[in-house]
Design an enzyme around this catalytic site. Sequence first.
Site, PDB file in Angstrom:
ATOM      1  N   CYS A   1      26.951   3.282   9.861  1.00 39.40           N
ATOM      2  CA  CYS A   1      26.784   1.934   9.815  1.00 39.40           C
ATOM      3  C   CYS A   1      27.953   1.245  10.551  1.00 39.40           C
ATOM      4  O   CYS A   1      28.076   0.143  10.821  1.00 39.40           O
ATOM      5  CB  CYS A   1      26.439   1.355   8.213  1.00 39.40           C
ATOM      6  SG  CYS A   1      25.626   2.504   7.494  1.00 39.40           S
TER       7      CYS A   1
ATOM      8  N   THR B   1       0.934  -1.228   0.025  1.00 40.46           N
ATOM      9  CA  THR B   1      -0.093  -0.005  -0.002  1.00 40.46           C
ATOM     10  C   THR B   1       0.935   1.325  -0.037  1.00 40.46           C
ATOM     11  O   THR B   1       1.762   1.309   0.951  1.00 40.46           O
ATOM     12  CB  THR B   1      -0.904  -0.124   1.117  1.00 40.46           C
ATOM     13  OG1 THR B   1      -1.606  -1.156   1.166  1.00 40.46           O
ATOM     14  CG2 THR B   1      -2.012   1.158   1.291  1.00 40.46           C
TER      15      THR B   1
END
Length: 396
Positions: free
Chosen positions: A326, A239
């Site tokens: 990261c 969606t």
Amino acid sequence: MRKIYADNAATTAISKTVLEKMLPYFTEVYGNPSSLYQVGGEAKKALENARESIAKNLGAAHANEIYFTSGGSESDNWAIKGVCYALKAKGKKHIITSKIEHHAVLHTCAALEKEGFEVTYLDVYENGIVKPEDVENAIREDTALVTIMYANNEIGTIQPVAEIGAICKKHNVLFHTDAVQAAGYVKINVADENIDLLSMTAHKIHGPKGCGCLYIRRGVRINILIEGGAQERGKRAGTENVAGAVGLAAALQEAVDTMDERNKKLTQLRNKLIDSLLKIERSRLNGDKEKRLPNNINMCFEGIEGESLLLKLDLNGISASSGSACTSGSLDPSHVLLALGLPHEIAHGSMRLSFSEDITEEDIDYIAETVPGIVDYLRNMSPLWEKIKAEEKKEA
Ligand SMILES: *Cc1c(COP(=O)(O)O)cnc(C)c1O
């Protein structure tokens, strides 16, 4: 105490005007764009307006070449896996990339290597920039994709994307670029630069987190990564994140509208701070001084640990990073700094500052006054620095 957020390459604050444009799509126009009733129709219209606006700002010929995703990582994964899987049947099993890509690209390439694909990791030399002739020399009969980032997230270097695009076109090889850091700071035109696929994300340009897009030139064959419903013309299920798409489009528009003036100001402040910090002995700027993002500074100070530098900066109100969100928390030096040829012990002492347009001359002066004292303090306690100084004496 002065508070300076200097980690905009990791993420940015959402712009208030962008947020305002998004809000109705949470509470009023919340319908599913795929439904037939009116709130759905309005949501659908907002989604398509956002698509059109992004296409225009990237120089894409057709709005339906823009596919909404969950962000930069998904777009990179989809571009690389999608193209490679689609071309595998034709015997294409080779990818060309660089040593300084974001992990969303590098880890995707590594995953494909495990499946039998071959990857060439191009050098970026001391200045952090890929040589277009290296791309050309690396192209093989079985090359499926060239994926080279537009601008680097750690050292801010801007790659010769148009030259690489021209080479790829000449050899009939697809070209993907991760433009997450470049969008909104560099004028991008996928048509002029012969870019076939381009990744973007909203949260690096003062838009919301969790929303990005992939530009896929019409005619490019690409496999589906997220299977499910028929959203995004059957190519990316789920969606639609209507508010997110509206936010991405608004953030890009705002960034494009303010680009020239903002870049001018940021470049001037960046250069002033670089010149000042380079006066610290045994310091260096990582990445090309000219061909870099106007808001990026990445420096190394020999004899200290980046982590302790960042903690000290934080205590002084400055939010900086060692390079990549990261790798923080791990003791491995950045793959980007190692690719520049820096030895491990120097790469450890790195600091990345990435500004937004909120930065002021006073902030810059404050950083310029604060950093040398911290570096001095840390060096005074550092056995590594003691060793460097002892060696200097021996040489003298
Ligand atoms: C932040 C970043 C990504 C990842 O984007 P997300 O939207 O956080 O998934 C990819 N590439 C580069 C160059 C980035 O800086």
